[in-house]
Scaffold this motif. Structure first.
Motif, mmCIF file in Angstrom:
data_model
loop_
_atom_site.group_PDB
_atom_site.id
_atom_site.type_symbol
_atom_site.label_atom_id
_atom_site.label_comp_id
_atom_site.label_asym_id
_atom_site.label_seq_id
_atom_site.Cartn_x
_atom_site.Cartn_y
_atom_site.Cartn_z
ATOM 1 N N MET A 51 -64.474 10.874 -55.577
ATOM 2 C CA MET A 51 -63.662 11.431 -56.661
ATOM 3 C C MET A 51 -63.500 10.415 -57.784
ATOM 4 N N LEU A 52 -63.218 9.156 -57.434
ATOM 5 C CA LEU A 52 -63.025 8.115 -58.446
ATOM 6 C C LEU A 52 -64.310 7.847 -59.224
ATOM 7 N N GLU A 53 -65.450 7.821 -58.541
ATOM 8 C CA GLU A 53 -66.715 7.599 -59.232
ATOM 9 C C GLU A 53 -67.049 8.760 -60.155
ATOM 10 N N ALA A 54 -66.748 9.986 -59.733
ATOM 11 C CA ALA A 54 -66.994 11.147 -60.592
ATOM 12 C C ALA A 54 -66.185 11.060 -61.885
ATOM 13 N N ARG A 55 -65.057 10.370 -61.834
ATOM 14 C CA ARG A 55 -64.199 10.200 -63.019
ATOM 15 C C ARG A 55 -64.504 8.907 -63.768
ATOM 16 N N ASP A 56 -65.481 8.146 -63.288
ATOM 17 C CA ASP A 56 -65.845 6.851 -63.876
ATOM 18 C C ASP A 56 -64.633 5.923 -63.929
ATOM 19 N N ALA A 57 -63.869 5.916 -62.835
ATOM 20 C CA ALA A 57 -62.617 5.143 -62.786
ATOM 21 C C ALA A 57 -62.776 3.772 -62.141
ATOM 22 N N ILE A 58 -63.971 3.442 -61.631
ATOM 23 C CA ILE A 58 -64.127 2.192 -60.891
ATOM 24 C C ILE A 58 -64.863 1.126 -61.702
ATOM 25 N N ALA A 59 -65.982 1.488 -62.294
ATOM 26 C CA ALA A 59 -66.843 0.503 -62.965
ATOM 27 C C ALA A 59 -66.056 -0.291 -64.007
ATOM 28 N N GLY A 60 -66.029 -1.612 -63.819
ATOM 29 C CA GLY A 60 -65.373 -2.500 -64.771
ATOM 30 C C GLY A 60 -63.863 -2.539 -64.692
#
Length: 193
Positions: A42-51
Motif C-alpha cells: 500500500m505504501l509503495e503504491a502511494r510512493d510514500a517510502i522512496a526518499g
C-alpha cells in the motif's frame, strides 16, 4: 527454545529482501511478514517510502523501519525504550549494514517515545507506531499529539493496535484515512490534515 520459521521476521522485499531479523526474547509481538507485506505494498503504491525520513516508534525488532530502508527510505530512526529490544534492534541494523552496498542512515534511540518526540527534528515523511497492545489509548493519543508537528505536509502515519481497540483519538492536524484489519491486528492509516 526453537522458534517456528514462520515466527522469525524477515525483510520482505527491496535490496535486503529475505534477510532474517532477530527478535527480542520477550515483551514484543512481531508483526507478521504477511501483514507487513500488505502494508508496504500500500505504501509503495502511494510512493510514500522512496526518499522518506522514517520514524519507527515502539520499534521492537525494528522490522518496520528496516523494511522501509530496504525499500528505499532515505533514513530511519528506531525508538525503543526496553534495553533488550534496543540491543536486538542494534543487532538487526548491523545485519542490514553488512548486507548494504553503501552507507545506511539508521539510528537506534533507547528512550521513551514521547521523550524522544519532544526534542526530535521535524521533516518526518512516514511514521510507524506499534505500541504494546496494553498501552492505554490515552497514551497513544498523547504520542500522536507530540508527533504531529514533526510531520511533513504529505506524511503518513501507521498505528498498529489490537483489532478490539477503538481507532486512536487524533489531534486536529491528523485524519484517519482508513483502518485495515489483519486477524487480531488493526492498522490505522493516518494522513496530515
Amino acid at each position: 527454545m526453537v522458534r517456528e520459521a514462520w515466527r522469525v521476521p524477515r525483510i520482505v522485499a527491496g535490496w535486503a529482501g529475505s534477510l532474517q531479523l532477530a527478535v527480542p526474547p520477550d515483551g514484543t509481538r512481531p508483526t507478521s511478514d504477511r501483514t507487513r507485506e500488505a502494508l508496504f505494498s500500500m505504501l509503495e503504491a502511494r510512493d510514500a517510502i522512496a526518499g522518506a525520513a522514517v520514524l519507527d516508534l515502539y520499534a521492537g525488532s525494528g522490522a518496520f523501519g528496516l523494511e522501509a530502508l530496504s525499500r528505499g527510505a532515505a533514513s530511519v530512526v528506531l525508538v525503543e525504550k526496553a534495553p533488550k529490544a534496543a540491543r536486538v534492534i542494534r543487532e538487526n541494523v548491523g545485519r542490514l549494514r553488512r548486507a548494504a552496498d553503501g552507507p545506511l542512515d539508521a539510528a537506534v534511540v533507547q528512550q521513551a517515545v514521547r521523550t524522544f518526540l519532544a526534542t526530535a527534528a521535524p521533516g518526518v515523511g512516514l511514521a510507524f507506531l506499534d505500541p504494546p497492545y496494553d498501552l492505554a489509548d490515552e497514551d497513544v493519543a498523547a504520542d500522536l499529539v507530540v508527533l504531529a508537528p514533526l510531520l511533513e505536509p504529505d506524511a503518513l502515519v501507521l498505528v498498529e493496535r489490537s483489532s478490539r481497540s477503538p481507532a486512536p483519538v487524533l489531534p486536529p492536524t491528523l485524519v484517519l484515512e482508513r483502518t485495515r484489519t489483519y486477524g487480531d491486528t488493526a492498522v490505522h492509516v493516518l494522513t496530515t490534515a
